[in-house]
Design an enzyme around this catalytic site. Structure first.
Site, PDB file in Angstrom:
ATOM      1  N   HIS A  18       0.801  -1.178  -0.152  1.00  0.00           N
ATOM      2  CA  HIS A  18       0.061  -0.056  -0.014  1.00  0.00           C
ATOM      3  C   HIS A  18       1.055   1.335  -0.039  1.00  0.00           C
ATOM      4  CE1 HIS A  18       0.504   0.049   4.583  1.00  0.00           C
ATOM      5  NE2 HIS A  18       0.118   1.148   4.336  1.00  0.00           N
ATOM      6  N   TYR A  41       4.195   1.853  14.150  1.00  0.00           N
ATOM      7  CA  TYR A  41       4.363   2.748  13.176  1.00  0.00           C
ATOM      8  C   TYR A  41       3.824   4.194  13.438  1.00  0.00           C
ATOM      9  CZ  TYR A  41      -0.197   1.087  11.491  1.00  0.00           C
ATOM     10  OH  TYR A  41      -1.638   0.624  11.384  1.00  0.00           O
TER      11      TYR A  41
END
Length: 151
Positions: free
Chosen positions: A51, A119
């Site tokens: 992605h 993240y």
């Protein structure tokens, strides 16, 4: 290395209680701004790819387990357009990886243990208008071979 990608070697401060490791500081100069921190766990052999984002940058860190991280530069104006980078990240190689907007990214969990990814993004996730665009893990445009090569 793909233009705009940065890697920060992390330092573990160890004593008899365990360790401390600063992941990301506002004075590191890696993110234009800070939007969200998230964590995810994946089982051995899982591939989560690909992605990309049009508006946000990501910073990835694997505090447990190990992963093969693959980046592919989709940015037509980049000097590294269509270049692929591979990083091995995790317990055995603690690094932060800055992934700029327009660079497709994904990973495969290595070994027999789950991997955890932490993240950070420059924007918070918006369910009504997500800045997330998918590409199949085996898309011929990227053409990445996820198999492990044995010598």
């Amino acid at each position: 290395m793909i233009e705009g990608v940065s890697e920060k070697k992390l330092i573990k401060h160890v004593d008899d209680r365990g360790y401390l490791m600063e992941l990301l500081r506002d004075d590191d100069g890696l993110l234009e701004r800070f939007g969200q921190a998230s964590v995810s766990m994946s089982y051995p052999g899982v591939i989560k790819a690909f992605h990309y984002h049009r508006h946000q940058d990501d910073i990835w860190f694997f505090p447990s387990g190990n992963a093969q991280v693959v980046l592919f530069d989709l940015r037509e104006a980049s000097t590294t357009h269509k270049e692929t980078n591979v990083f091995f990240m995790g317990e055995e190689n603690p690094v932060l990886l800055l992934i700029p907007k327009g660079v497709a990214h994904g990973y495969r969990v290595l070994g027999n243990q789950p991997a955890m990814i932490v993240y950070f993004t420059t924007s918070s996730y918006r369910r009504e208008a997500p800045d997330e665009y998918r590409i199949a893990w085996d898309d011929p445009l990227i053409g990445f071979d996820w198999t492990t090569k044995h010598r």
